[in-house]
Design a protein around this motif. Sequence first.
Motif, short mmCIF file in Angstrom:
data_model
loop_
_atom_site.label_atom_id
_atom_site.label_comp_id
_atom_site.label_asym_id
_atom_site.label_seq_id
_atom_site.Cartn_x
_atom_site.Cartn_y
_atom_site.Cartn_z
N THR A 444 0.85 -1.19 0.00
CA THR A 444 0.00 0.00 0.00
C THR A 444 0.89 1.24 0.00
O THR A 444 1.87 1.31 0.75
CB THR A 444 -0.92 0.02 1.23
OG1 THR A 444 -1.72 -1.16 1.23
CG2 THR A 444 -1.85 1.23 1.20
N HIS A 446 0.99 5.46 0.37
CA HIS A 446 0.26 6.61 0.89
C HIS A 446 0.75 7.85 0.16
O HIS A 446 1.92 8.24 0.29
CB HIS A 446 0.50 6.73 2.40
CG HIS A 446 -0.35 7.78 3.04
ND1 HIS A 446 0.02 8.47 4.17
CD2 HIS A 446 -1.58 8.26 2.72
CE1 HIS A 446 -0.92 9.33 4.51
NE2 HIS A 446 -1.90 9.21 3.64
N ARG A 450 -4.08 9.94 0.40
CA ARG A 450 -4.87 8.81 -0.07
C ARG A 450 -4.01 7.55 -0.01
O ARG A 450 -2.78 7.59 -0.12
CB ARG A 450 -5.39 9.02 -1.49
CG ARG A 450 -6.17 10.32 -1.65
CD ARG A 450 -7.11 10.26 -2.83
NE ARG A 450 -8.24 9.36 -2.62
CZ ARG A 450 -9.32 9.67 -1.90
NH1 ARG A 450 -9.42 10.86 -1.32
NH2 ARG A 450 -10.30 8.79 -1.77
N TYR A 451 -4.69 6.41 0.16
CA TYR A 451 -4.03 5.12 0.22
C TYR A 451 -4.31 4.35 -1.07
O TYR A 451 -5.47 4.23 -1.50
CB TYR A 451 -4.53 4.30 1.42
CG TYR A 451 -4.09 4.86 2.75
CD1 TYR A 451 -2.90 4.45 3.35
CD2 TYR A 451 -4.88 5.79 3.42
CE1 TYR A 451 -2.50 4.96 4.58
CE2 TYR A 451 -4.49 6.31 4.64
CZ TYR A 451 -3.31 5.88 5.21
OH TYR A 451 -2.91 6.40 6.43
N TRP A 452 -3.23 3.84 -1.70
CA TRP A 452 -3.36 3.09 -2.95
C TRP A 452 -2.79 1.69 -2.75
O TRP A 452 -1.64 1.52 -2.37
CB TRP A 452 -2.60 3.80 -4.08
CG TRP A 452 -3.07 5.20 -4.33
CD1 TRP A 452 -2.57 6.34 -3.78
CD2 TRP A 452 -4.14 5.60 -5.18
NE1 TRP A 452 -3.26 7.43 -4.23
CE2 TRP A 452 -4.23 7.01 -5.11
CE3 TRP A 452 -5.03 4.91 -6.01
CZ2 TRP A 452 -5.17 7.73 -5.81
CZ3 TRP A 452 -5.97 5.62 -6.72
CH2 TRP A 452 -6.05 7.01 -6.62
N GLU A 453 -3.62 0.69 -3.00
CA GLU A 453 -3.21 -0.71 -2.87
C GLU A 453 -2.79 -1.25 -4.22
O GLU A 453 -3.52 -1.11 -5.21
CB GLU A 453 -4.36 -1.55 -2.30
CG GLU A 453 -3.99 -2.99 -2.03
CD GLU A 453 -5.17 -3.76 -1.46
OE1 GLU A 453 -5.24 -3.91 -0.23
OE2 GLU A 453 -6.04 -4.19 -2.25
N ASP A 471 -7.79 2.55 -5.12
CA ASP A 471 -7.90 3.55 -4.06
C ASP A 471 -8.64 2.91 -2.89
O ASP A 471 -9.82 2.60 -2.97
CB ASP A 471 -8.68 4.76 -4.59
CG ASP A 471 -8.69 5.91 -3.59
OD1 ASP A 471 -8.36 5.68 -2.40
OD2 ASP A 471 -9.05 7.04 -3.98
N THR A 473 -8.62 4.26 0.29
CA THR A 473 -8.64 5.25 1.37
C THR A 473 -9.82 5.03 2.30
O THR A 473 -9.67 5.02 3.53
CB THR A 473 -8.68 6.68 0.79
OG1 THR A 473 -7.59 6.85 -0.13
CG2 THR A 473 -8.59 7.71 1.89
N LYS A 476 -9.33 2.00 4.45
CA LYS A 476 -8.36 2.24 5.52
C LYS A 476 -8.98 3.05 6.66
O LYS A 476 -8.72 2.81 7.84
CB LYS A 476 -7.14 2.97 4.96
CG LYS A 476 -6.24 2.10 4.09
CD LYS A 476 -5.54 1.05 4.91
CE LYS A 476 -4.58 0.23 4.06
NZ LYS A 476 -3.92 -0.83 4.86
N GLN A 477 -9.82 4.04 6.29
CA GLN A 477 -10.48 4.84 7.31
C GLN A 477 -11.43 3.99 8.15
O GLN A 477 -11.49 4.11 9.37
CB GLN A 477 -11.21 6.00 6.65
CG GLN A 477 -10.29 7.04 6.02
CD GLN A 477 -11.03 8.06 5.19
OE1 GLN A 477 -12.20 7.87 4.85
NE2 GLN A 477 -10.35 9.15 4.84
N GLU A 571 2.50 4.52 10.58
CA GLU A 571 2.18 4.26 9.18
C GLU A 571 3.02 3.12 8.61
O GLU A 571 2.62 2.49 7.66
CB GLU A 571 2.41 5.53 8.36
CG GLU A 571 1.54 6.71 8.79
CD GLU A 571 0.07 6.45 8.55
OE1 GLU A 571 -0.26 5.55 7.76
OE2 GLU A 571 -0.75 7.14 9.16
N HIS A 572 4.21 2.87 9.19
CA HIS A 572 5.11 1.88 8.62
C HIS A 572 5.45 0.83 9.67
O HIS A 572 5.55 1.11 10.86
CB HIS A 572 6.39 2.54 8.10
CG HIS A 572 6.13 3.57 7.05
ND1 HIS A 572 5.74 3.24 5.77
CD2 HIS A 572 6.18 4.92 7.10
CE1 HIS A 572 5.57 4.35 5.07
NE2 HIS A 572 5.83 5.37 5.85
#
Length: 733
Positions: A444, A446, A450-453, A471, A473, A476-477, A571-572
């Motif tokens: 994923t 960031h 926005r989060y992109w898989e 997308d 996002t 993830k939220q 985040e990581h």
Amino acid sequence: MTASSAPIRCLLYPSLGEIREHVRVELFARALSERLGRPVVMSMSPTYEALEAELAAGRVDMAWATAEQCNAFEPQARAVLRAVRSGSWHYHSALVCRSDAPLTLETLQGKRVAWVAPRSTGGHLLPVRHLESLGLRPDTLFSEQRFLGTYRKALDAVLRGESDVAAIFSNHTDALAMRATLTSYLGADAPQLTPFLFTTSTLADGLILTKRLSEADSEQLLSVLTRMNTDGAGLEMLMGPFRVEGFIRSPGPDAPVSSPRPSQGAEYVTGELDAEGRCLRLWAPSGRVFGRDVRGNEGRRLEEVLGAEASEPLMSLVRAVLRGGSDGRLEYRLTVDGEERVYAAEITPCVPDPGDTGVRLGLLARDVTGLRVLEDPLYRLASFPLLHPEPLLELGMDGALRYANPATHVAFQDLVERGPTHPLVHAALTWAWRGAPPGEPAPTVHLDGRYWELTVAQLWDPPGLRVFVRDVTLRKQLEAKLFQADRLSALGSLAAAVGHEMNNPLAFVLANLSFIREELERLKQPLLTGQPVPRSDLDDIQDALGETVEGATRLKHIVQDLRTLSRKPPEHRARVAVQPVLENALKLLRGELQHRARLERDFHDLPTVDADEARLTQLFLNLLLNAVQAMDPQEAERNVLRVAAYTSEDGAVVVEVQDSGKGLSPDLLARIFEPFATARPSSTGLGLSVSHTIVTDLGGTLRAESREGRGTLLTVTLPAAVPVADPQSLRAC
């Protein structure tokens, strides 16, 4: 016996490649499905050995196999269909070299050879057998032997000077005929290579129809496949993936070398017409076209030969060509033998011969019904990347952008400018270089909030990556909210246990402080007036202060343990040692556990994992809480909580949590990882659902086993952290 309507599963050997051939194979499957009236599912085997294993296990209905595989499986097959190329169902192998560095059999010693694959007939086995028949052993003849996987890669290696020799199948022992085969692989570079040795022949590769097919299914397939290229619509479909013009039922491994066979009933007509539409020459392979016999009709008008309905569109095209003076093409529909067919006609002015007194026009008309039926599926396949609503791109292994659909350029407007340094490209390349194990979740990225898989697929011919981008996002939220809800739920469940755990040290801290206060009040006056104070009184105060410090320290540790659970995950991920996290979770449950069950621990050395410590703590706490609360406190003396941690045979981390509670019913066990599935009315039912999500996000598995009255076993398996490989070393492989 009637034919089945179930899908036919067909497996193909791997050297067909990975890009154009996938689309071509899909088109052939659709063409075959149209004729059979049932689905045909085609897939490519990863290796020749895997294809043989599937055949041996009887798990496929049909397989496109090498000549050797056809020979080996023919005795136990329903039938074997050999490929026909240039009228022959035998083929040879040709050794090729660079045209500017010609070789002979006598000058092969010490040269480097690029083979296709160990099980490839034309690309390895056939030339090896031929050389050995001449008394030459390849392992001593060549200084280097490499297997590159496809004919194109082997030929490219000779073009680039990385190898001196390659082998490729050859329909005939003729250098000019060989040029067409080389051109199909190399295009304009074909003249740079030349054949210098042709082997003896072998029966061609082909299709194996297995005994998983019924006799009725097999006969239907035989009929369709052997006629597929003689009804005017199969040529394009067969030439795509298989480079063949048809199939013939295998005459057996000992059959003599074949001679070219005549065409059978192909639905097309060629000829020459004059300006009035009279037939100067007219020919069809079967002698019939449009349902009429066209033999021996020279000198007659076209409408007399073909009939008014068939000739009218052709004559209109003749008139248009005569007016315009250039080629003309027309498609039209015609009912033949009660069936509507689609025909494509071409009229071309002929170059005048000496002595010509009039205009001559060339005619070609052919049946394209099958091709038109497949055009819609073809366009849908071809337009998929273009119209796909989410970003889709293809990369070279060096990060060069080969293709990106419009959605990609809209979402990542700096993709072209940044190239291989773009986070999206970097993540895809890193993922490929790492060689992520099966089951590990997709990477994923960031970007700009926005989060992109990414879903990354390897391409082999030529090497590269196909990347699908989604997308996620919103997901993830929602996950963050679910994790937070579960975290609060877990904290609520811990309140009583932690309260009890904190009450013990807090009680004696307060008691000691009260004692110290009373003692200091009693000793205040003597101390102020300088009177001696008994040493024992001071020792008692000092002991009470030490116990107070110890109690405060215990409270501090409990608060730290709770902060690990409640803080927001980073985040990581990072390298995390599993055993300390598991110990921490057990400490948080110590107060609750001591009133419910006896703890048995079986911990062994464990590798680290790539994870977030807070989520890992949440995972183990959820599992332990679930186990503890499943046991009745009235049976605390009998209850046992067993926690084991060890390394599996394949190097993964395994953690087992087993309780001796009442167990779960089969119905609840089947839904145990679904949100809100719970056997306790006071539970939210989120704990195990979130735990399952955490484990799968880490690339692991969470498995549950339970028997009513015997308790439940929850097993977590997590992949061990692996070092990231050096991209430069991987790129060079």
